[in-house]
Motif scaffolding. Sequence first.
Motif, PDB file in Angstrom:
ATOM      1  N   LEU A 131       0.925  -1.199   0.010  1.00  0.00           N
ATOM      2  CA  LEU A 131      -0.063  -0.119  -0.038  1.00  0.00           C
ATOM      3  C   LEU A 131       0.915   1.432   0.148  1.00  0.00           C
ATOM      4  O   LEU A 131       0.571   2.282  -0.903  1.00  0.00           O
ATOM      5  CB  LEU A 131      -1.002   0.033   1.327  1.00  0.00           C
ATOM      6  CG  LEU A 131      -1.783   1.246   1.473  1.00  0.00           C
ATOM      7  CD1 LEU A 131      -2.786   1.335   0.306  1.00  0.00           C
ATOM      8  CD2 LEU A 131      -2.502   1.159   3.029  1.00  0.00           C
ATOM      9  N   ILE A 132       1.821   1.328   0.807  1.00  0.00           N
ATOM     10  CA  ILE A 132       2.844   2.471   0.858  1.00  0.00           C
ATOM     11  C   ILE A 132       3.474   2.766  -0.455  1.00  0.00           C
ATOM     12  O   ILE A 132       3.512   3.619  -0.981  1.00  0.00           O
ATOM     13  CB  ILE A 132       3.596   2.309   2.144  1.00  0.00           C
ATOM     14  CG1 ILE A 132       2.947   2.444   3.376  1.00  0.00           C
ATOM     15  CG2 ILE A 132       4.785   3.408   2.106  1.00  0.00           C
ATOM     16  CD1 ILE A 132       1.864   3.664   3.708  1.00  0.00           C
ATOM     17  N   ILE A 133       4.048   1.686  -1.029  1.00  0.00           N
ATOM     18  CA  ILE A 133       4.660   1.816  -2.369  1.00  0.00           C
ATOM     19  C   ILE A 133       3.776   2.478  -3.239  1.00  0.00           C
ATOM     20  O   ILE A 133       4.114   3.051  -4.032  1.00  0.00           O
ATOM     21  CB  ILE A 133       5.458   0.246  -2.591  1.00  0.00           C
ATOM     22  CG1 ILE A 133       6.612   0.193  -1.681  1.00  0.00           C
ATOM     23  CG2 ILE A 133       5.811   0.497  -4.154  1.00  0.00           C
ATOM     24  CD1 ILE A 133       7.079  -1.170  -1.940  1.00  0.00           C
ATOM     25  N   GLY A 134       2.493   1.697  -3.397  1.00  0.00           N
ATOM     26  CA  GLY A 134       1.452   1.987  -4.445  1.00  0.00           C
ATOM     27  C   GLY A 134       1.084   3.549  -4.207  1.00  0.00           C
ATOM     28  O   GLY A 134       0.961   4.157  -5.300  1.00  0.00           O
ATOM     29  N   LEU A 135       1.059   4.021  -2.944  1.00  0.00           N
ATOM     30  CA  LEU A 135       0.741   5.488  -2.830  1.00  0.00           C
ATOM     31  C   LEU A 135       2.059   6.267  -3.252  1.00  0.00           C
ATOM     32  O   LEU A 135       1.729   7.327  -3.787  1.00  0.00           O
ATOM     33  CB  LEU A 135       0.409   5.777  -1.175  1.00  0.00           C
ATOM     34  CG  LEU A 135      -0.875   5.413  -0.695  1.00  0.00           C
ATOM     35  CD1 LEU A 135      -0.990   5.515   0.769  1.00  0.00           C
ATOM     36  CD2 LEU A 135      -2.100   6.149  -1.545  1.00  0.00           C
ATOM     37  N   MET A 136       3.232   5.891  -3.040  1.00  0.00           N
ATOM     38  CA  MET A 136       4.430   6.492  -3.403  1.00  0.00           C
ATOM     39  C   MET A 136       4.275   6.695  -4.864  1.00  0.00           C
ATOM     40  O   MET A 136       4.544   7.904  -5.390  1.00  0.00           O
ATOM     41  CB  MET A 136       5.702   6.073  -2.770  1.00  0.00           C
ATOM     42  CG  MET A 136       5.812   6.269  -1.314  1.00  0.00           C
ATOM     43  SD  MET A 136       6.995   5.462  -0.552  1.00  0.00           S
ATOM     44  CE  MET A 136       8.468   5.346  -1.717  1.00  0.00           C
ATOM     45  N   VAL A 137       4.238   5.552  -5.607  1.00  0.00           N
ATOM     46  CA  VAL A 137       4.263   5.433  -6.978  1.00  0.00           C
ATOM     47  C   VAL A 137       3.125   6.396  -7.683  1.00  0.00           C
ATOM     48  O   VAL A 137       3.255   6.991  -8.609  1.00  0.00           O
ATOM     49  CB  VAL A 137       4.213   4.064  -7.568  1.00  0.00           C
ATOM     50  CG1 VAL A 137       4.155   4.235  -9.022  1.00  0.00           C
ATOM     51  CG2 VAL A 137       5.696   3.452  -7.137  1.00  0.00           C
TER      52      VAL A 137
END
Length: 152
Positions: A131-137
């Motif tokens: 989730l965190i990586i998806g939000l950053m990307v």
Amino acid sequence: MTTRGPSKGVVLLKAAGAAALIGTARALAGGTAIARNRRGDEARARLRSSDEKHAKRRDLLTYGIGYVFALLLTGAAFAVVTWGWAAGTTALGIVFVLALVQAVVHFRCFLHVDLRRSSRDDLQLILFSTLIIGLMVGGTLVVLLNLRMRMM
């Protein structure tokens, strides 16, 4: 004086094959020794040995299945793009689906993450990280697309 060496793909393929062979050899050789009880309880040691061998075989089988699936999924994505089996957004969708399936294969076969209660903490950690990586990307893409619109 320039010489052309092997391509990066060939070197990567050789390295992956060598790693698979080394891992298989170590698993078959039985790298761990069984600790014996001081009292010499051979029956219990044999039972543990049998359980360890069974667990080692099961892990080796899981790694082998995961390796084969990873190769097949990678080859399928490569074939879709290289040989033009699909065009445009269809090819992109197929590659994304194959990547998602490959991520599931890696989680299950190599990281041993499943839906049992003992593994739920690991699964929650992985889902939160995703989730965190998806939000950053996603945020990066929004900013870059906004800047692109302003540049035109």
